[in-house]
Design a protein around this motif. Structure first.
Motif, PDB file in Angstrom:
ATOM      1  N   PHE A 131      12.765   2.774 -11.520  1.00  0.00           N
ATOM      2  CA  PHE A 131      13.434   3.113 -12.735  1.00  0.00           C
ATOM      3  C   PHE A 131      14.271   4.504 -12.248  1.00  0.00           C
ATOM      4  N   ASP A 132      15.244   4.598 -12.916  1.00  0.00           N
ATOM      5  CA  ASP A 132      16.132   5.725 -12.839  1.00  0.00           C
ATOM      6  C   ASP A 132      15.708   6.866 -12.917  1.00  0.00           C
ATOM      7  N   GLY A 133      15.848   7.537 -11.925  1.00  0.00           N
ATOM      8  CA  GLY A 133      15.233   9.088 -11.748  1.00  0.00           C
ATOM      9  C   GLY A 133      13.998   9.078 -11.254  1.00  0.00           C
ATOM     10  N   GLN A 134      13.355   8.058 -10.926  1.00  0.00           N
ATOM     11  CA  GLN A 134      12.128   8.193 -10.106  1.00  0.00           C
ATOM     12  C   GLN A 134      12.229   8.532  -8.915  1.00  0.00           C
ATOM     13  N   PRO A 135      11.139   9.229  -8.276  1.00  0.00           N
ATOM     14  CA  PRO A 135      11.270   9.796  -6.884  1.00  0.00           C
ATOM     15  C   PRO A 135      11.113   8.548  -5.970  1.00  0.00           C
ATOM     16  N   ALA A 136      11.279   8.766  -4.729  1.00  0.00           N
ATOM     17  CA  ALA A 136      11.104   7.583  -3.690  1.00  0.00           C
ATOM     18  C   ALA A 136       9.587   7.482  -3.251  1.00  0.00           C
ATOM     19  N   THR A 137       9.298   6.295  -2.778  1.00  0.00           N
ATOM     20  CA  THR A 137       7.874   6.040  -2.332  1.00  0.00           C
ATOM     21  C   THR A 137       8.201   5.334  -0.983  1.00  0.00           C
ATOM     22  N   ILE A 138       7.169   5.925  -0.289  1.00  0.00           N
ATOM     23  CA  ILE A 138       6.875   5.407   0.866  1.00  0.00           C
ATOM     24  C   ILE A 138       5.945   4.034   0.845  1.00  0.00           C
ATOM     25  N   ILE A 139       6.286   3.094   1.294  1.00  0.00           N
ATOM     26  CA  ILE A 139       5.497   1.694   1.163  1.00  0.00           C
ATOM     27  C   ILE A 139       5.034   1.136   2.361  1.00  0.00           C
ATOM     28  N   LEU A 140       3.895   0.572   2.668  1.00  0.00           N
ATOM     29  CA  LEU A 140       3.373   0.210   3.845  1.00  0.00           C
ATOM     30  C   LEU A 140       3.370  -1.607   3.221  1.00  0.00           C
ATOM     31  N   ALA A 141       4.324  -2.470   3.754  1.00  0.00           N
ATOM     32  CA  ALA A 141       4.334  -3.726   3.083  1.00  0.00           C
ATOM     33  C   ALA A 141       3.950  -4.787   4.111  1.00  0.00           C
ATOM     34  N   LEU A 142       2.798  -5.503   3.974  1.00  0.00           N
ATOM     35  CA  LEU A 142       2.272  -6.362   4.786  1.00  0.00           C
ATOM     36  C   LEU A 142       2.597  -7.808   4.434  1.00  0.00           C
ATOM     37  N   LEU A 174       0.838  -1.264  -0.081  1.00  0.00           N
ATOM     38  CA  LEU A 174       0.010   0.006   0.124  1.00  0.00           C
ATOM     39  C   LEU A 174       0.773   1.190   0.044  1.00  0.00           C
ATOM     40  N   LYS A 175       0.627   1.999  -0.650  1.00  0.00           N
ATOM     41  CA  LYS A 175       1.486   3.435  -1.032  1.00  0.00           C
ATOM     42  C   LYS A 175       0.931   4.283   0.219  1.00  0.00           C
ATOM     43  N   VAL A 176       1.876   4.973   0.960  1.00  0.00           N
ATOM     44  CA  VAL A 176       1.676   5.761   2.109  1.00  0.00           C
ATOM     45  C   VAL A 176       2.068   7.323   1.673  1.00  0.00           C
ATOM     46  N   GLU A 177       3.179   7.425   0.960  1.00  0.00           N
ATOM     47  CA  GLU A 177       3.631   8.810   0.396  1.00  0.00           C
ATOM     48  C   GLU A 177       4.615   8.833  -0.972  1.00  0.00           C
ATOM     49  N   GLY A 178       4.776   9.774  -1.364  1.00  0.00           N
ATOM     50  CA  GLY A 178       5.766   9.832  -2.640  1.00  0.00           C
ATOM     51  C   GLY A 178       5.220   9.455  -3.787  1.00  0.00           C
ATOM     52  N   ALA A 179       5.999   9.039  -4.842  1.00  0.00           N
ATOM     53  CA  ALA A 179       5.799   9.097  -6.219  1.00  0.00           C
ATOM     54  C   ALA A 179       4.800   7.664  -6.360  1.00  0.00           C
ATOM     55  N   ASP A 180       4.062   7.594  -7.429  1.00  0.00           N
ATOM     56  CA  ASP A 180       3.329   6.341  -7.744  1.00  0.00           C
ATOM     57  C   ASP A 180       4.449   5.388  -8.235  1.00  0.00           C
ATOM     58  N   ALA A 181       4.173   4.206  -8.027  1.00  0.00           N
ATOM     59  CA  ALA A 181       5.145   2.950  -8.283  1.00  0.00           C
ATOM     60  C   ALA A 181       4.587   1.920  -9.025  1.00  0.00           C
ATOM     61  N   GLN A 182       5.413   0.931  -9.148  1.00  0.00           N
ATOM     62  CA  GLN A 182       5.101  -0.303 -10.219  1.00  0.00           C
ATOM     63  C   GLN A 182       5.699  -1.634  -9.706  1.00  0.00           C
ATOM     64  N   PHE A 183       4.901  -2.859  -9.532  1.00  0.00           N
ATOM     65  CA  PHE A 183       5.637  -3.941  -9.360  1.00  0.00           C
ATOM     66  C   PHE A 183       5.449  -4.948 -10.670  1.00  0.00           C
ATOM     67  N   SER A 184       6.102  -5.726 -10.537  1.00  0.00           N
ATOM     68  CA  SER A 184       5.988  -6.940 -11.535  1.00  0.00           C
ATOM     69  C   SER A 184       5.576  -8.026 -10.612  1.00  0.00           C
ATOM     70  N   VAL A 185       4.337  -8.523 -11.010  1.00  0.00           N
ATOM     71  CA  VAL A 185       3.743  -9.649 -10.150  1.00  0.00           C
ATOM     72  C   VAL A 185       3.264 -10.766 -11.228  1.00  0.00           C
ATOM     73  N   GLY A 186       4.015 -11.965 -11.089  1.00  0.00           N
ATOM     74  CA  GLY A 186       3.717 -13.015 -11.941  1.00  0.00           C
ATOM     75  C   GLY A 186       4.387 -12.377 -13.320  1.00  0.00           C
ATOM     76  N   ARG A 187       3.585 -12.399 -14.309  1.00  0.00           N
ATOM     77  CA  ARG A 187       3.876 -11.734 -15.724  1.00  0.00           C
ATOM     78  C   ARG A 187       3.449 -10.465 -15.944  1.00  0.00           C
ATOM     79  N   ARG A 188       2.715  -9.746 -15.018  1.00  0.00           N
ATOM     80  CA  ARG A 188       2.166  -8.662 -15.150  1.00  0.00           C
ATOM     81  C   ARG A 188       2.841  -7.344 -14.540  1.00  0.00           C
ATOM     82  N   MET A 189       2.696  -6.373 -14.826  1.00  0.00           N
ATOM     83  CA  MET A 189       3.373  -5.165 -14.360  1.00  0.00           C
ATOM     84  C   MET A 189       2.161  -4.342 -13.921  1.00  0.00           C
TER      85      MET A 189
END
Length: 287
Positions: A73-84, A36-51
């Motif tokens: 990705f290079d140059g992408q701002p940081a993201t604070i993530i809540l990982a459960l 779950l995103k808390v703060e910062g830039a939007d981000a992306q994950f590769s899960v199985g074969r999907r982004m």
């Protein structure tokens, strides 16, 4: 550099508040895993074969043992993530069939639209972990509310009796089961996959196909999962030096262990141990 800001551990599993600005390698966990995103830039994950996207209004949903990676990705701002990382037995205490969170199809999709309640609880839990790191009962109460909202929003938990789902997910070829037991018994000694295949009576190619068909991950990923779970426990709960932990898990040098830990957990072992040891009264703010 990516690091853990806070960590909560208990019978529920663990919750990590991560400040992410570098990618993670493809890996898996023996828990259902919610990001779950808390703060910062939007981000992306590769899960199985999907982004799939991680945004203010979307959660990333990963089943137990499902390979995934953080694609920063290079140059992408940081993201604070809540990982459960959630233990099935803990969820099963709320409703018996929620123990099926250990099954490979608990989440039917890898991404889902969050609700205002999920976003509010995400922020509340993150803030509680930062401002009151020693208040474990409050953390667990907030986590319970959050996971109830997540399960009810993103799973078909009413659809199938948990006993049948777990039974269907639990069949494993006896040779794969033997190999998995060998890895779990002593991950330090299991490095050569050709030898491991021979030890269970299979060719390397057949072993890899059968292992992945049975457990949904490759033998190497399974080994790394076992090593990582042992590493998390040793770093978070123990006092052993990182050199000793590194040697116990079969790494040739502490630097290799530190890189492995950072690439899988999103944090250095030093930062991870530090936030594990925090108690109430040690305050800082989310940036």
């Amino acid at each position: 550099m990516s690091n853990a800001l806070r960590l909560a551990k208990g019978t529920f599993g663990r919750v990590a508040l991560l400040d992410m600005d570098r990618p993670l390698v493809r890996h898996a966990h023996p828990h259902c895993h919610v990001l779950l995103k808390v703060e910062g830039a939007d981000a992306q994950f590769s899960v199985g074969r999907r982004m799939v996207p991680l945004t203010d209004e979307s959660a990333v949903l990963i089943n137990a043992w499902e390979p995934h990676a953080y694609a920063h990705f290079d140059g992408q701002p940081a993201t604070i993530i809540l990982a459960l990382y959630i233990e099935p037995d803990w969820l099963g205490a709320f409703r018996p069939n929620w123990k099926a969170s250990g099954a490979p199809d608990f989440f039917t999709e890898a991404v889902g639209a969050t609700t205002p309640a999920i976003r509010r609880l995400t922020r509340s839990l993150a803030e509680a972990m930062v401002h009151d790191p020693g208040d474990a009962p409050r953390h667990e109460r907030l986590l319970a509310e959050l996971m109830i909202a997540v399960v009810e929003r993103f799973t078909d938990w009413r659809g199938t009796p948990y006993s049948l789902r777990l039974a269907a997910a639990s069949f494993v070829d006896h040779r794969v089961r033997k190999a998995a037991r060998m890895i779990e018994a002593d991950p330090c000694r299991v490095g050569d996959m050709n030898r491991l295949a021979g030890d269970v009576g299979l060719s390397r190619a057949h072993f890899f196909r059968l292992f992945e068909a049975s457990l949904k991950v490759s033998p190497r990923v399974y080994l790394n999962v076992v090593r990582m779970e042992r590493a998390v426990q040793a770093v978070a709960e123990g006092t052993a030096s990182f050199a000793a932990v590194s040697e116990s898990l079969g790494f040739s040098a502490p630097a290799h262990f530190s890189r492995f830990f950072h690439d899988h957990a999103g944090s250095s072992p030093t930062a991870f141990r530090h936030v594990s040891a925090l108690r109430g009264g040690d305050y800082e703010t989310l940036r």
